[in-house]
Design a protein around this motif. Structure first.
Motif, PDB file in Angstrom:
ATOM      1  N   THR A 128     -20.405 -34.862  37.071  1.00  7.21           N
ATOM      2  CA  THR A 128     -21.538 -34.647  36.184  1.00  7.21           C
ATOM      3  C   THR A 128     -21.325 -35.302  34.825  1.00  7.21           C
ATOM      4  OG1 THR A 128     -21.877 -32.500  37.239  1.00  7.21           O
ATOM      5  CG2 THR A 128     -23.015 -32.875  35.166  1.00  7.21           C
ATOM      6  N   LEU A 129     -22.314 -36.062  34.404  1.00  9.23           N
ATOM      7  CA  LEU A 129     -22.381 -36.580  33.048  1.00  9.23           C
ATOM      8  C   LEU A 129     -23.733 -36.173  32.479  1.00  9.23           C
ATOM      9  CD1 LEU A 129     -20.864 -40.123  33.684  1.00  9.23           C
ATOM     10  CD2 LEU A 129     -19.780 -38.228  32.468  1.00  9.23           C
ATOM     11  N   CYS A 130     -23.869 -36.208  31.179  1.00 11.07           N
ATOM     12  CA  CYS A 130     -25.127 -35.811  30.536  1.00 11.07           C
ATOM     13  C   CYS A 130     -26.217 -36.831  30.864  1.00 11.07           C
ATOM     14  CB  CYS A 130     -24.956 -35.737  29.022  1.00 11.07           C
ATOM     15  SG  CYS A 130     -23.735 -34.553  28.458  1.00 11.07           S
ATOM     16  N   PRO A 131     -27.368 -36.381  31.351  1.00  8.92           N
ATOM     17  CA  PRO A 131     -28.470 -37.321  31.561  1.00  8.92           C
ATOM     18  C   PRO A 131     -28.965 -37.859  30.217  1.00  8.92           C
ATOM     19  CG  PRO A 131     -28.885 -35.208  32.657  1.00  8.92           C
ATOM     20  CD  PRO A 131     -27.689 -35.026  31.776  1.00  8.92           C
ATOM     21  N   PRO A 132     -29.210 -39.151  30.119  1.00 15.99           N
ATOM     22  CA  PRO A 132     -29.670 -39.719  28.846  1.00 15.99           C
ATOM     23  C   PRO A 132     -30.924 -39.036  28.307  1.00 15.99           C
ATOM     24  CG  PRO A 132     -29.071 -41.466  30.358  1.00 15.99           C
ATOM     25  CD  PRO A 132     -29.000 -40.189  31.132  1.00 15.99           C
ATOM     26  N   GLN A 133     -31.843 -38.652  29.186  1.00 13.44           N
ATOM     27  CA  GLN A 133     -33.069 -37.993  28.718  1.00 13.44           C
ATOM     28  C   GLN A 133     -32.762 -36.639  28.071  1.00 13.44           C
ATOM     29  OE1 GLN A 133     -32.388 -38.920  31.839  1.00 13.44           O
ATOM     30  NE2 GLN A 133     -32.974 -37.369  33.313  1.00 13.44           N
ATOM     31  N   ALA A 134     -31.661 -35.995  28.451  1.00 11.91           N
ATOM     32  CA  ALA A 134     -31.275 -34.728  27.819  1.00 11.91           C
ATOM     33  C   ALA A 134     -30.816 -34.971  26.381  1.00 11.91           C
ATOM     34  CB  ALA A 134     -30.184 -34.035  28.630  1.00 11.91           C
ATOM     35  N   ILE A 135     -30.127 -36.080  26.151  1.00  8.15           N
ATOM     36  CA  ILE A 135     -29.701 -36.433  24.794  1.00  8.15           C
ATOM     37  C   ILE A 135     -30.939 -36.708  23.943  1.00  8.15           C
ATOM     38  CG2 ILE A 135     -28.363 -38.027  23.370  1.00  8.15           C
ATOM     39  CD1 ILE A 135     -26.584 -36.512  25.305  1.00  8.15           C
ATOM     40  N   THR A 136     -31.871 -37.467  24.497  1.00  2.93           N
ATOM     41  CA  THR A 136     -33.109 -37.774  23.786  1.00  2.93           C
ATOM     42  C   THR A 136     -33.852 -36.489  23.422  1.00  2.93           C
ATOM     43  OG1 THR A 136     -33.268 -39.894  24.931  1.00  2.93           O
ATOM     44  CG2 THR A 136     -35.282 -39.060  23.918  1.00  2.93           C
ATOM     45  N   ALA A 137     -33.901 -35.545  24.344  1.00  3.10           N
ATOM     46  CA  ALA A 137     -34.584 -34.264  24.079  1.00  3.10           C
ATOM     47  C   ALA A 137     -33.879 -33.484  22.964  1.00  3.10           C
ATOM     48  CB  ALA A 137     -34.652 -33.431  25.358  1.00  3.10           C
ATOM     49  N   LEU A 138     -32.546 -33.474  22.971  1.00  2.00           N
ATOM     50  CA  LEU A 138     -31.799 -32.787  21.911  1.00  2.00           C
ATOM     51  C   LEU A 138     -32.100 -33.429  20.564  1.00  2.00           C
ATOM     52  CD1 LEU A 138     -28.220 -31.496  21.831  1.00  2.00           C
ATOM     53  CD2 LEU A 138     -28.945 -33.096  20.078  1.00  2.00           C
ATOM     54  N   LEU A 139     -32.088 -34.750  20.506  1.00  2.00           N
ATOM     55  CA  LEU A 139     -32.358 -35.442  19.238  1.00  2.00           C
ATOM     56  C   LEU A 139     -33.783 -35.185  18.771  1.00  2.00           C
ATOM     57  CD1 LEU A 139     -30.491 -38.796  19.974  1.00  2.00           C
ATOM     58  CD2 LEU A 139     -29.707 -36.889  18.545  1.00  2.00           C
ATOM     59  N   HIS A 140     -34.719 -35.145  19.704  1.00  2.00           N
ATOM     60  CA  HIS A 140     -36.106 -34.838  19.347  1.00  2.00           C
ATOM     61  C   HIS A 140     -36.208 -33.410  18.796  1.00  2.00           C
ATOM     62  CE1 HIS A 140     -40.440 -34.848  19.432  1.00  2.00           C
ATOM     63  NE2 HIS A 140     -40.414 -33.722  20.121  1.00  2.00           N
ATOM     64  N   GLN A 141     -35.521 -32.477  19.454  1.00  2.00           N
ATOM     65  CA  GLN A 141     -35.507 -31.077  18.991  1.00  2.00           C
ATOM     66  C   GLN A 141     -34.949 -30.989  17.574  1.00  2.00           C
ATOM     67  OE1 GLN A 141     -36.652 -28.231  20.324  1.00  2.00           O
ATOM     68  NE2 GLN A 141     -35.875 -27.004  18.639  1.00  2.00           N
ATOM     69  N   ALA A 142     -33.867 -31.694  17.311  1.00  2.00           N
ATOM     70  CA  ALA A 142     -33.254 -31.669  15.986  1.00  2.00           C
ATOM     71  C   ALA A 142     -34.193 -32.246  14.938  1.00  2.00           C
ATOM     72  CB  ALA A 142     -31.937 -32.438  15.991  1.00  2.00           C
ATOM     73  N   THR A 143     -34.887 -33.311  15.280  1.00  2.00           N
ATOM     74  CA  THR A 143     -35.782 -33.973  14.339  1.00  2.00           C
ATOM     75  C   THR A 143     -37.004 -33.097  14.030  1.00  2.00           C
ATOM     76  OG1 THR A 143     -35.063 -36.112  15.133  1.00  2.00           O
ATOM     77  CG2 THR A 143     -37.126 -36.058  13.914  1.00  2.00           C
ATOM     78  N   THR A 144     -37.550 -32.450  15.032  1.00  2.00           N
ATOM     79  CA  THR A 144     -38.743 -31.626  14.816  1.00  2.00           C
ATOM     80  C   THR A 144     -38.403 -30.288  14.183  1.00  2.00           C
ATOM     81  OG1 THR A 144     -38.649 -30.748  17.072  1.00  2.00           O
ATOM     82  CG2 THR A 144     -40.028 -32.695  16.686  1.00  2.00           C
ATOM     83  N   THR A 145     -37.145 -29.868  14.254  1.00  2.00           N
ATOM     84  CA  THR A 145     -36.717 -28.599  13.668  1.00  2.00           C
ATOM     85  C   THR A 145     -36.421 -28.756  12.179  1.00  2.00           C
ATOM     86  OG1 THR A 145     -35.821 -27.883  15.795  1.00  2.00           O
ATOM     87  CG2 THR A 145     -35.034 -26.728  13.848  1.00  2.00           C
ATOM     88  N   GLN A 146     -36.030 -29.957  11.768  1.00  2.00           N
ATOM     89  CA  GLN A 146     -35.610 -30.169  10.374  1.00  2.00           C
ATOM     90  C   GLN A 146     -36.742 -29.949   9.405  1.00  2.00           C
ATOM     91  OE1 GLN A 146     -33.836 -34.081  10.454  1.00  2.00           O
ATOM     92  NE2 GLN A 146     -31.827 -33.222  10.843  1.00  2.00           N
TER      93      GLN A 146
END
Length: 146
Positions: free
Chosen positions: A128-146
């Motif tokens: 198992t490795l992190c799916p790239p779309q999961a990283i994108t979702a985390l970054l989007h979450q961080a950006t919209t939370t700020q």
């Protein structure tokens, strides 16, 4: 396909030796995995907490793959499949692929200690490795939370 981080090196023996001497092994990216470096504050923003156990739970449910943290540099590293296109949707993230190296802590280092600068938040497994779309979702979450 063997995606365990040790598959990235020519000799598992070398990695074992580095882990014995320093508890961390310098492993080339771009073979068995790439990595995405994210500032710890960005991860905490996405998780909406700084509490280590809650961050671990968030990352487990969000990234679905191995993540380590370096308390000295204040970065989290998510391991993604090799040849993943750069995921740099946030200016403070960096994609580590071919020609980059990453210090991987021993597999048993899963909690912070005073003697080790790095530990696994989510330890690696062989498939198992992190799916790239999961990283994108985390970054989007961080950006919209700020």
């Amino acid at each position: 396909m063997n995606t365990h981080p040790l598959a990235a090196v020519l000799s598992a023996y070398e990695v074992q030796e580095q882990w014995l001497r320093r508890s961390i092994a310098l492993v080339p990216c771009g073979h068995a995995f790439d990595a995405v470096r994210m500032p710890t504050d960005l991860v905490h923003t996405a998780a909406r907490t700084r509490e280590p156990e809650q961050v671990r739970i968030y990352l487990t449910h969000t990234l679905h793959g191995p993540v380590l943290t370096d308390r000295t540099t204040h970065h989290h590293y998510a391991l993604v499949p090799p040849n993943t296109p750069p995921i740099e949707s946030h200016p403070n993230t960096r994609h580590l692929g071919t020609n980059a190296y990453l210090g991987l802590p021993r597999p048993d280092l899963t909690h912070p200690t005073t003697h080790h600068r790095c530990h696994w938040i989510i330890p690696p497994d062989r498939h198992t490795l992190c799916p790239p779309q999961a990283i994108t979702a985390l970054l989007h979450q961080a950006t919209t939370t700020q």
